[in-house]
Motif scaffolding. Structure first.
Motif, PDB file in Angstrom:
ATOM      1  N   ALA A 122      -3.359  14.784 -47.005  1.00 42.37           N
ATOM      2  CA  ALA A 122      -4.811  14.707 -46.806  1.00 42.37           C
ATOM      3  C   ALA A 122      -5.259  15.194 -45.434  1.00 42.37           C
ATOM      4  O   ALA A 122      -6.211  15.951 -45.320  1.00 42.37           O
ATOM      5  CB  ALA A 122      -5.308  13.279 -47.055  1.00 42.37           C
ATOM      6  N   ASN A 123      -4.589  14.777 -44.387  1.00 39.25           N
ATOM      7  CA  ASN A 123      -5.011  15.131 -43.022  1.00 39.25           C
ATOM      8  C   ASN A 123      -4.086  16.149 -42.371  1.00 39.25           C
ATOM      9  O   ASN A 123      -4.001  16.221 -41.140  1.00 39.25           O
ATOM     10  CB  ASN A 123      -5.111  13.872 -42.162  1.00 39.25           C
ATOM     11  N   ALA A 124      -3.423  16.926 -43.189  1.00 36.81           N
ATOM     12  CA  ALA A 124      -2.448  17.889 -42.665  1.00 36.81           C
ATOM     13  C   ALA A 124      -3.071  18.868 -41.684  1.00 36.81           C
ATOM     14  O   ALA A 124      -2.493  19.143 -40.634  1.00 36.81           O
ATOM     15  CB  ALA A 124      -1.790  18.642 -43.814  1.00 36.81           C
ATOM     16  N   PHE A 125      -4.241  19.405 -42.000  1.00 37.00           N
ATOM     17  CA  PHE A 125      -4.840  20.404 -41.113  1.00 37.00           C
ATOM     18  C   PHE A 125      -5.126  19.811 -39.737  1.00 37.00           C
ATOM     19  O   PHE A 125      -4.862  20.438 -38.715  1.00 37.00           O
ATOM     20  CB  PHE A 125      -6.119  20.979 -41.730  1.00 37.00           C
ATOM     21  N   ILE A 126      -5.609  18.601 -39.690  1.00 37.94           N
ATOM     22  CA  ILE A 126      -5.894  17.951 -38.403  1.00 37.94           C
ATOM     23  C   ILE A 126      -4.603  17.711 -37.641  1.00 37.94           C
ATOM     24  O   ILE A 126      -4.484  18.054 -36.462  1.00 37.94           O
ATOM     25  CB  ILE A 126      -6.653  16.629 -38.637  1.00 37.94           C
ATOM     26  N   ARG A 127      -3.624  17.143 -38.301  1.00 35.72           N
ATOM     27  CA  ARG A 127      -2.356  16.820 -37.620  1.00 35.72           C
ATOM     28  C   ARG A 127      -1.598  18.072 -37.196  1.00 35.72           C
ATOM     29  O   ARG A 127      -1.051  18.116 -36.101  1.00 35.72           O
ATOM     30  CB  ARG A 127      -1.477  15.968 -38.524  1.00 35.72           C
ATOM     31  N   LEU A 128      -1.559  19.057 -38.060  1.00 32.60           N
ATOM     32  CA  LEU A 128      -0.779  20.256 -37.750  1.00 32.60           C
ATOM     33  C   LEU A 128      -1.399  21.057 -36.613  1.00 32.60           C
ATOM     34  O   LEU A 128      -0.682  21.661 -35.818  1.00 32.60           O
ATOM     35  CB  LEU A 128      -0.616  21.116 -39.004  1.00 32.60           C
ATOM     36  N   ARG A 129      -2.723  21.066 -36.515  1.00 32.82           N
ATOM     37  CA  ARG A 129      -3.373  21.778 -35.401  1.00 32.82           C
ATOM     38  C   ARG A 129      -3.010  21.150 -34.063  1.00 32.82           C
ATOM     39  O   ARG A 129      -2.988  21.827 -33.043  1.00 32.82           O
ATOM     40  CB  ARG A 129      -4.900  21.746 -35.552  1.00 32.82           C
ATOM     41  N   TYR A 130      -2.786  19.855 -34.084  1.00 31.97           N
ATOM     42  CA  TYR A 130      -2.450  19.131 -32.853  1.00 31.97           C
ATOM     43  C   TYR A 130      -1.052  18.540 -32.971  1.00 31.97           C
ATOM     44  O   TYR A 130      -0.829  17.365 -32.680  1.00 31.97           O
ATOM     45  CB  TYR A 130      -3.501  18.045 -32.586  1.00 31.97           C
ATOM     46  N   ALA A 131      -0.116  19.377 -33.381  1.00 34.12           N
ATOM     47  CA  ALA A 131       1.248  18.933 -33.659  1.00 34.12           C
ATOM     48  C   ALA A 131       1.897  18.231 -32.471  1.00 34.12           C
ATOM     49  O   ALA A 131       2.709  17.325 -32.648  1.00 34.12           O
ATOM     50  CB  ALA A 131       2.099  20.129 -34.084  1.00 34.12           C
ATOM     51  N   TYR A 132       1.539  18.615 -31.278  1.00 34.26           N
ATOM     52  CA  TYR A 132       2.142  18.021 -30.089  1.00 34.26           C
ATOM     53  C   TYR A 132       1.767  16.552 -29.913  1.00 34.26           C
ATOM     54  O   TYR A 132       2.407  15.825 -29.152  1.00 34.26           O
ATOM     55  CB  TYR A 132       1.735  18.815 -28.839  1.00 34.26           C
ATOM     56  N   GLN A 133       0.742  16.079 -30.626  1.00 38.71           N
ATOM     57  CA  GLN A 133       0.306  14.692 -30.508  1.00 38.71           C
ATOM     58  C   GLN A 133       0.983  13.756 -31.505  1.00 38.71           C
ATOM     59  O   GLN A 133       0.757  12.552 -31.460  1.00 38.71           O
ATOM     60  CB  GLN A 133      -1.214  14.594 -30.706  1.00 38.71           C
ATOM     61  N   TYR A 134       1.792  14.306 -32.403  1.00 39.57           N
ATOM     62  CA  TYR A 134       2.394  13.509 -33.467  1.00 39.57           C
ATOM     63  C   TYR A 134       3.903  13.681 -33.468  1.00 39.57           C
ATOM     64  O   TYR A 134       4.418  14.744 -33.115  1.00 39.57           O
ATOM     65  CB  TYR A 134       1.852  13.950 -34.832  1.00 39.57           C
TER      66      TYR A 134
END
Length: 197
Positions: A122-134
């Protein structure tokens, strides 16, 4: 004023095509290069979002809300469209099984069902754009075949109306036996050409 559906669809196609290019040509050293996986998954997630937004736009005559959550966007689609996408996902073609089976074998878990796949993605686009935060474990995106199912529904419903938006696969990107109805055309797309003076 609502967006031009042809440009929404073309943009989805461009992100899909870019993700395939980043995936690399099967059988080469560049195929599934770990340094390209996060950008490639980001493009797939965004293409999925845009395919959903295209379907919303065509149905409602207005732009979808500024939303990136794939599950929320999916739920905004008409029930019959949701059902068709889900039915396609539940009856995968051979090429999809080539992707799903190794994932299931590597994790020693069966591939999640459609609803769980959509939830996890569901939130892949948000998480993947900011991969360094996860943490890396939070970056798995397994909804790529949902994108393909949505795309299939679109081109079944609009086989000629949006034919100009349909982009070919990059050369060598897929085994010829896996191609299902891909229309080849030039990379210089008419919808992206500058206006003639």
């Amino acid at each position: 004023m609502a967006s031009d559906p042809a440009l929404v669809l073309l943009t989805a196609e461009e992100y899909r095509r870019a993700s395939i290019i980043l995936e690399g040509v099967p059988g080469t050293a560049a195929h599934l290069d770990p340094r390209s996986l996060v950008p490639g998954m980001t493009y797939v997630a965004f293409a999925t979002e845009l395919y959903f937004k295209f379907l919303f736009l065509r149905d409602k005559g207005k732009d979808a809300p500024n939303e990136h959550d794939l599950r929320k966007l999916f739920r905004m689609l008409r029930r019959d469209i949701q059902k068709r996408i889900k039915t396609k996902w539940e009856s995968p073609v051979a090429g999809v099984l080539i992707i799903r089976n190794p994932i299931a074998a590597a994790t020693r878990k069966p591939h999640p069902d459609f609803d769980e796949t959509l939830r996890l993605s569901a939130n892949a686009f948000i998480r993947l754009r900011y991969a360094y935060q996860y943490p890396r474990s939070a970056l798995n995106y397994i909804g790529g075949d949902i994108m393909e199912c949505a795309r299939d529904v679109i081109y079944e419903d609009y086989p000629t109306e949006y034919a100009a938006s349909r982009l070919p696969l990059p050369p060598g990107a897929i085994n010829k036996s896996q191609i299902t109805g891909v229309v080849d055309k030039l990379d210089t797309h008419p919808l992206r050409q500058p206006p003639k003076k």
